[in-house]
Structures are given as structure tokens and as C-alpha cells.
Scaffold this active site. Structure first.
Site, PDB file in Angstrom:
ATOM      1  N   SER A 190       0.816  -1.220   0.000  1.00 23.66           N
ATOM      2  CA  SER A 190       0.000   0.000   0.000  1.00 23.66           C
ATOM      3  C   SER A 190       0.848   1.268   0.000  1.00 23.66           C
ATOM      4  O   SER A 190       0.500   2.261  -0.647  1.00 23.66           O
ATOM      5  CB  SER A 190      -0.936   0.005   1.219  1.00 23.66           C
ATOM      6  OG  SER A 190      -1.830  -1.088   1.163  1.00 23.66           O
ATOM      7  N   GLY A 241       1.086 -10.551 -11.062  1.00 21.87           N
ATOM      8  CA  GLY A 241       0.376 -11.470 -11.939  1.00 21.87           C
ATOM      9  C   GLY A 241       1.061 -11.600 -13.289  1.00 21.87           C
ATOM     10  O   GLY A 241       1.495 -10.613 -13.887  1.00 21.87           O
ATOM     11  N   ARG A 289     -36.152 -25.283  -4.868  1.00 23.54           N
ATOM     12  CA  ARG A 289     -35.969 -26.094  -3.655  1.00 23.54           C
ATOM     13  C   ARG A 289     -37.197 -25.930  -2.761  1.00 23.54           C
ATOM     14  O   ARG A 289     -37.508 -24.827  -2.301  1.00 23.54           O
ATOM     15  CB  ARG A 289     -34.721 -25.624  -2.912  1.00 23.54           C
ATOM     16  CG  ARG A 289     -34.509 -26.240  -1.545  1.00 23.54           C
ATOM     17  CD  ARG A 289     -33.935 -27.630  -1.633  1.00 23.54           C
ATOM     18  NE  ARG A 289     -33.346 -28.059  -0.367  1.00 23.54           N
ATOM     19  CZ  ARG A 289     -32.823 -29.260  -0.178  1.00 23.54           C
ATOM     20  NH1 ARG A 289     -32.800 -30.127  -1.164  1.00 23.54           N
ATOM     21  NH2 ARG A 289     -32.295 -29.575   0.983  1.00 23.54           N
ATOM     22  N   GLY A 298     -26.597 -27.397   2.272  1.00 24.57           N
ATOM     23  CA  GLY A 298     -25.478 -28.302   2.042  1.00 24.57           C
ATOM     24  C   GLY A 298     -25.064 -28.354   0.588  1.00 24.57           C
ATOM     25  O   GLY A 298     -23.877 -28.480   0.273  1.00 24.57           O
ATOM     26  N   GLU A 346      -4.525  -3.990  -5.598  1.00 20.33           N
ATOM     27  CA  GLU A 346      -4.732  -2.594  -6.014  1.00 20.33           C
ATOM     28  C   GLU A 346      -5.113  -1.707  -4.833  1.00 20.33           C
ATOM     29  O   GLU A 346      -5.741  -0.669  -4.996  1.00 20.33           O
ATOM     30  CB  GLU A 346      -5.798  -2.495  -7.121  1.00 20.33           C
ATOM     31  CG  GLU A 346      -5.457  -3.222  -8.395  1.00 20.33           C
ATOM     32  CD  GLU A 346      -4.354  -2.563  -9.196  1.00 20.33           C
ATOM     33  OE1 GLU A 346      -4.030  -1.401  -8.914  1.00 20.33           O
ATOM     34  OE2 GLU A 346      -3.815  -3.230 -10.103  1.00 20.33           O
TER      35      GLU A 346
END
Length: 700
Positions: free
Chosen positions: A165, A198, A333, A428, A451
Site C-alpha cells: 500500500s 500477476g 428447492r 449443504g 490494487e
């Protein structure tokens, strides 16, 4: 004028398959196709369909369980897929420049498939190239063609092992040698190694390296960017003086090779200094168009706003995907129900609505804000490229920096919390890896950190707001900004004198009432943060300590509240604009109201503490309005996620498929897993090699 459905090819927006979700789709108050075309436009819908179709029909993109892949194989697959994206050439360089929104669409399509692929592609094509384009000059454009042809592969090397930072404290050095007209890039020790970069781990051949620039005589001119070759493109072996490697497995995004690099007196040409913010003559004289070091430093890191806005988009995509899975699952569901009656979908329960639908509203509100802020950034960058150094241009840069610095934390935290809620709301089945919610959670997690750490970034936004208040007190400066996000503060004293008047429940559905409360809240938090800061200073604290001791409960909350309000205000203005087709006004208005009320509800204590709310009625009214809006949006929820959802192949979650056949799809997916019916290879350990109980008991 909004796009219409007349004459649209069914192949562009085909109907969803019939199935258990049909009941909710039939009850929707609007057409999902009309909303999609209104929000995206036909051209963008076609871009996305082109990308999705290419991925689905290409065997290289066949879905594999990422957990079953070795790290090496996952990295290889990600690179091969990245190369294939180049071969498809979905967007030309001209298209990217002419319509930057298509770039967002492409990256988000790739991200919906796999963020390792999307980030790898973006770091090379967007971050690396835009750093060269925006920080360099014509002499560096030779790299752009090589980037687009993949002759070289790039990365953005800012952070170090011991510094992230605090970019001003970066320790990599670049000493200029006038005798050879070269810079000497050097890492003084391992703590100064570039880290977390990266693409650097295995594939990058070149890096934009940030280093402290030193000229002869020992003068340091601060952080500057250099193009440094780190590998030979023909062999991928390190260049002399460069130690480069991979940092290993992460919590998520493991198809992306994050790496480190140390430089031992690596010489590069003077021409490889990206010289838009500062240059060195052949003789060693430093020159810069900026008179103020802070302006130069800000300009050199201006590209970070692009990164932060991109991360907002990544977070929102992750939230959208999780919501598509959880809401489709919740609509099919069935659990419990009235006595002697059928079980009902869990989406019918108020608790499930309250858990999920505010995040659905947040996904829509944040998505609109992120896309509009990206266009604001495009305007800023166009001004920079044309040499615009007007006062408005400078203020636009400050404002966008403040918005991006708080927008990333708000979007990434909202996604983090929302994905977890979606995981739990699926019970679950949400914990099964094949249903992707775990991967979404893990892939989203770094958005809260890279970032800029979220809590650190928020200080940029609160500092911006406090500086406006300070300028007002010292010089009588007006509260105004190019994007008008702070203009309401011009009525700062009057707003602080306002108190909440409870509207009827019907009125509270509109977002105007909570927006007024937000304006008061921001004024109150701004005043309290300023008072706290001045109290710390008057008590003898240094400015550093004073600001540090003013973050918790003050500046941090101020920055988040300001960001929530800005998102809500933009979404309110958008959803109440006359261009909104009449059939869409109701659902968009309810989404706007729900997002604003739900976000504001986290600040109820401050609203009471500061005296804006009084009595219990105001708080109860807010709770009732939130629940009522959730109830109203319940029948629209499936159609709303249909607008957001990619094809089943890309969503890649059996319980989130568009046909709603949850159990059939889940059962089939389980049986297709490898070795599910086979006897364990270690079966003799149980059946033959029985334990001798107590044989290893310690004997004292």
C-alpha cells in the site's frame, strides 16, 4: 430511445427451457429480454453471445473440475486458453479504442468462465499495455504491436515483498549512468523483490517496473516506471541479472501465475523509462512537465484507478453469478409448508427473501455505477492524452480517484458478503464444489486486497472529503466537483439541521426519502470526523497519529456512507429517467429503493446518535419497508437473474441451471464425477490390516 424486441432474432435471446422455474418466470412483472436490451443494448448482447458461443463450442474450454487439476496443468490450460482468445481476436485494437465498453464486456465474459483466464488476459492486454500507452510516449509504441501479437507477454510490477500500500516507500532503484545512457535496475535486498505480480511467475517476458529514479549527483526523483525485459521470449529463460519465479498456490485464481523478481544491476536503455511524467536527458538531467511532486506522483499512479474500477467489475460479476445460482435454487428447492399442504419453494419464505434480494438489488445498482464510472475515467484519460491540464481536469482526476478508492472496497466487500450468504442460502448443496460457490468466494477474496487494501483505500476518499471541508473553512470554497458527487454538501449547514419525517409506507418505497437521510448522514459523519481530527491535533498528536486515530467509527464510516450514497443516487437518477420504458419502471424503481434502504439500514445507530432519527417508529418503518420491497420483488427475482445469467456452460453450477431441474442435474453431475462408484484404493487398510488396539499406547 430504448431498444425494443420487435424484429429481434430468437437466436439472440432464446427462451429458457421449460421446467420448474417456469412458474416464477410467468409471474414476473416485466420481460427479461426487454430489460436486458435496455441495460446492455443489442450490440453488447451480441458481443457477449459471440464470446460465450466460441467458448462453449471449443474443446479447449471444456469444463474440468479445477480442484482435480495439478497447479502446473491449470497454469498450462489457462495460458493455452489465453492464447486461443488472441486467435479469436474478439475485439480489434480499433474497437477497443472506439468503444471501451466492449473491453469490459469481453473481460467479464472471460471472468464468468474463469477469473484466472480473464485476469491473465487483462494484465497483459489492458494493464501492461495501458501503462505503456498512458505513461510512455511515442518511442514506446513499438511495444504495443508486440503486445497485441503476443510476441511479448507483460506484467505490472509495483508491489514488493515488504511494501504494498505504501507505494512511496518502494525500494527498487533505477540509477542513471550517462556514460552508457542506461538505467541500472537493482533490488537492494530480498525484501525489495517485486512480489505478487500477476503473469510474472511463469509467462511474462517484460514488466513495467516501478523504481526510485536516481540521477548523477545522488538526487532521487521518486517513483517512475520502466519497461524491463525479464525473460527471453524464445526460451522463457530469465535474462542476465534477473531472478524470477512463482510464489506458489493461492486461495483462489490458481490458473494465474503470480510471481516475484529480483534485479541485480540490470542495465536497460534510457529510452525504456516511461517518460510522460518525467524524463532524463542523455547527459543525466531530470526534466518534468509537473511543477508539483505530488501531481507527478499522482499522474504516475493514475493507472491504478483503472485497476480499481476493473476490480469493482470483477466483484460485481462474482456476486451476479452467486445470485443466479442461489435464487434459481431457492425458487425450485421446496421445504416445509402449511399443515396438510404441499411444500413451498424456499424463496417464498421471508427470511430467504431478506437474505438474498437486497444483494440482487446491490448487484444492479453497483453494476450501473461501475459502468458509468468507467466512462468517466475514459473522459479523464482522453483529456490526459490531449495534454489537458485545466483546473477541471485536475478536479476530475481527484474525484475519480476518490470514487474508485471507495468503490472497490464497497463492491468487493458486498460481493464477499453476498457470495457467502448465497452459499449458506443453498444449504449443504451450496457447499459442494461442483456448484461453484466456493470457487466464486475464493476467486473474489483477493479483490478486497490487491490494487490497495480496502481499509487503506477508504482513507483516500475520506481525505478528499475532509479537504473540501477544510477549503470551505479557510477560503470559502464551494462544494462542487465535475461529476457533481459532492455538490449537495453546499447545503451542509442546512442539511445538518434537518430531521427525519416518517413518510407513509407507500412513499418509503421510493428511494428519495432514504437518499435525503444519506445526505444528512454524510454531513454528520463529515462534521464528526473533522471534529475528531482537530481534537487529536489539539491534544498534541502529530498529523500522522491524528489521522490514524480518526479512522475507526469516523473516517472509514464516512467514506463508505459517501460511496453507498453515490451509488444509490446514480442508480436512482438512472431508474427514474424518462428514457426508462414504462414496463420496466416499476421493477427498477423497487430495486433502487431496496438497495438504498438496505444500505442505509447499516447506519441506523448513527442516524439515532446524531439526532436525525428519534423514537422507535423511524427504525421500524425502515425495517418494514425493506421487507415489503423484498416481498414485492420475490416474483421478479428469477427473471432478474435471467437478465444477469450467462449460459449454463459458463455458469457451470448444476443447481443453478436455467431449466431449474435441480435434483436431476445435481444427481447427474455427482454420478459423472470420477471414481464415485469405485472401491477405495486403500480398502485393505480397513478390511485386512486391522489395528491392534492399544499397541502404540505410551508406556510410562
Amino acid at each position: 430511445m430504448a431498444p425494443t424486441l420487435e424484429g429481434k432474432d430468437d437466436a439472440l435471446l432464446p427462451d429458457f427451457p421449460k421446467g420448474p422455474l417456469q412458474a416464477y418466470r410467468a409471474r414476473a412483472s416485466f420481460s427479461w429480454k426487454e430489460l436486458l436490451l435496455f441495460l446492455e443494448g443489442e450490440e453488447m448482447v451480441r458481443v457477449k453471445k459471440t464470446v460465450f458461443s466460441a467458448l462453449e463450442n471449443d474443446p479447449l474450454f471444456a469444463q474440468h473440475g479445477r480442484a482435480d487439476l495439478s497447479l502446473e496443468r491449470y497454469r498450462e490450460l489457462t495460458f493455452l486458453r489465453c492464447k486461443r482468445v488472441f486467435e479469436y481476436n474478439f475485439l480489434s485494437a480499433e474497437e477497443m479504442l472506439q468503444m471501451p465498453q466492449k473491453v469490459l464486456a469481453l473481460v467479464n465474459c472471460l471472468g464468468m468462465y474463469d477469473w484466472s483466464l480473464a485476469v491473465k488476459y487483462s494484465l497483459h492486454m489492458l494493464v501492461f499495455s495501458s501503462a505503456i500507452y498512458s505513461l510512455g510516449s511515442e518511442r514506446h509504441f513499438k511495444y504495443i504491436a508486440k503486445i497485441f501479437s503476443m510476441e511479448i507477454f507483460g506484467c505490472f510490477a509495483l508491489t514488493e515483498l515488504s511494501h504494498g500500500s505504501n507505494t512511496k516507500a518502494i525500494r527498487t532503484t533505477a540509477h542513471y549512468d550517462p556514460s552508457s545512457e542506461e538505467f541500472i535496475i537493482h533490488s537492494p535486498d530480498f525484501e525489495a523483490s517485486k512480489f505478487w505480480v500477476g503473469n510474472m511467475g511463469k509467462t511474462a517476458t517484460h514488466a513495467v517496473v516501478f523504481a526510485q529514479l536516481h540521477t548523477p549527483g545522488g538526487q532521487c526523483h521518486g517513483l517512475h516506471a520502466f519497461v524491463v525485459q525479464i525473460r527471453d521470449p524464445k526460451t522463457l529463460l530469465p535474462m542476465p541479472g534477473v531472478m524470477v519465479g512463482d510464489i506458489g498456490r493461492k486461495l483462489g485464481q490458481n490458473g494465474l501465475d503470480n510471481g516475484f523478481a529480483m534485479f541485480h544491476r540490470v542495465r536497460i536503455s534510457r529510452q525504456d523509462l516511461l517518460n510522460r511524467v518525467g524524463d532524463v536527458t542523455p547527459e543525466g538531467t531530470y526534466v518534468t512537465p509537473f511543477k508539483d511532486d505530488r501531481q507527478r506522483f499522482g499522474a504516475s499512479l493514475g493507472g491504478l484507478s483503472f485497476g480499481r474500477i476493473s476490480i469493482m467489475g470483477m466483484s460485481i460479476v462474482n456476486l451476479k453469478l452467486a445470485l443466479c445460482i442461489a435464487i434459481r435454487f431457492s425458487a425450485t428447492r421446496r421445504q416445509f409448508g402449511p399443515a396438510n399442504a404441499e411444500e413451498i419453494p424456499v424463496l417464498e419464505y421471508q427470511m430467504q427473501q431478506w437474505r438474498l434480494l437486497p444483494y440482487l438489488a446491490a448487484a444492479y445498482a453497483l453494476d450501473h455505477f461501475y459502468k458509468s464510472l468507467f466512462l468517466d475515467l475514459v473522459e479523464l484519460q482522453q483529456g490526459l492524452k490531449t495534454g489537458n491540464r485545466s483546473a477541471r481536469q485536475a478536479e476530475l482526476g481527484r474525484e475519480i480517484h476518490a470514487l474508485a478508492s471507495a468503490g472497490k472496497p464497497l463492491a468487493s466487500w458486498t460481493a464477499q458478503q453476498g457470495i457467502q450468504e448465497c452459499r449458506e442460502a443453498c444449504g449443504g448443496h451450496g457447499y459442494l464444489a461442483m456448484n461453484r460457490l466456493g470457487d466464486l468466494r475464493n476467486d473474489n477474496d483477493p479483490n478486497c486486497t490487491y490494487e490497495g487494501d480496502n481499509n487503506v483505500l477508504l482513507q483516500q476518499t475520506s481525505n478528499y472529503l475532509l479537504s473540501l471541508l477544510e477549503a470551505r473553512a479557510q477560503d470559502g470554497a464551494r462544494f462542487e466537483s465535475p461529476l457533481k458527487t459532492v455538490d449537495f454538501l453546499e447545503a451542509y449547514p442546512d442539511i445538518l439541521g434537518q430531521r427525519f419525517t416518517c413518510p407513509s409506507v407507500g412513499d418509503s418505497w421510493d428511494s428519495s426519502a432514504p437518499l435525503a437521510a444519506y445526505k444528512w448522514l454524510i454531513c454528520y459523519l463529515l462534521r464528526e470526523s473533522d471534529r475528531k481530527l482537530n481534537h487529536e491535533r489539539s491534544s498534541g498528536s502529530s498529523d500522522f497519529d491524528a489521522r490514524n486515530n480518526t479512522q475507526v467509527y469516523h473516517c472509514r464510516t464516512l467514506a463508505l456512507a459517501f460511496m453507498e450514497f453515490t451509488v444509490a443516487q446514480r442508480f436512482h437518477d438512472f431508474t427514474h429517467h424518462p428514457s426508462v420504458p414504462p414496463p420496466l419502471r416499476g421493477v427498477l424503481g423497487r430495486l433502487s429503493a431496496l438497495y438504498t434502504l438496505w444500505s442505509l439500514s447499516s447506519h441506523v445507530a448513527s442516524l439515532y446518535q446524531g439526532g436525525y432519527f428519534s423514537g422507535e417508529h423511524a427504525g421500524k418503518m425502515m425495517e418494514a419497508a425493506i421487507l415489503d420491497l423484498c416481498s414485492q420483488l420475490k416474483d421478479d427475482a428469477v427473471a432478474l437473474v435471467d437478465v444477469l445469467a450467462p449460459p449454463d456452460f459458463v455458469l457451470d453450477a448444476p443447481i443453478g441451471k436455467a431449466d431449474g431441474e435441480v435434483y436431476q442435474n445435481l444427481w447427474a453431475a455427482v454420478l459423472q464425477e470420477s471414481q464415485v462408484l469405485e472401491r477405495a484404493s486403500w480398502w485393505p487398510e480397513f478390511s485386512i490390516k486391522k489395528p491392534v488396539i492399544g499397541s502404540l499406547k505410551p508406556k510410562l
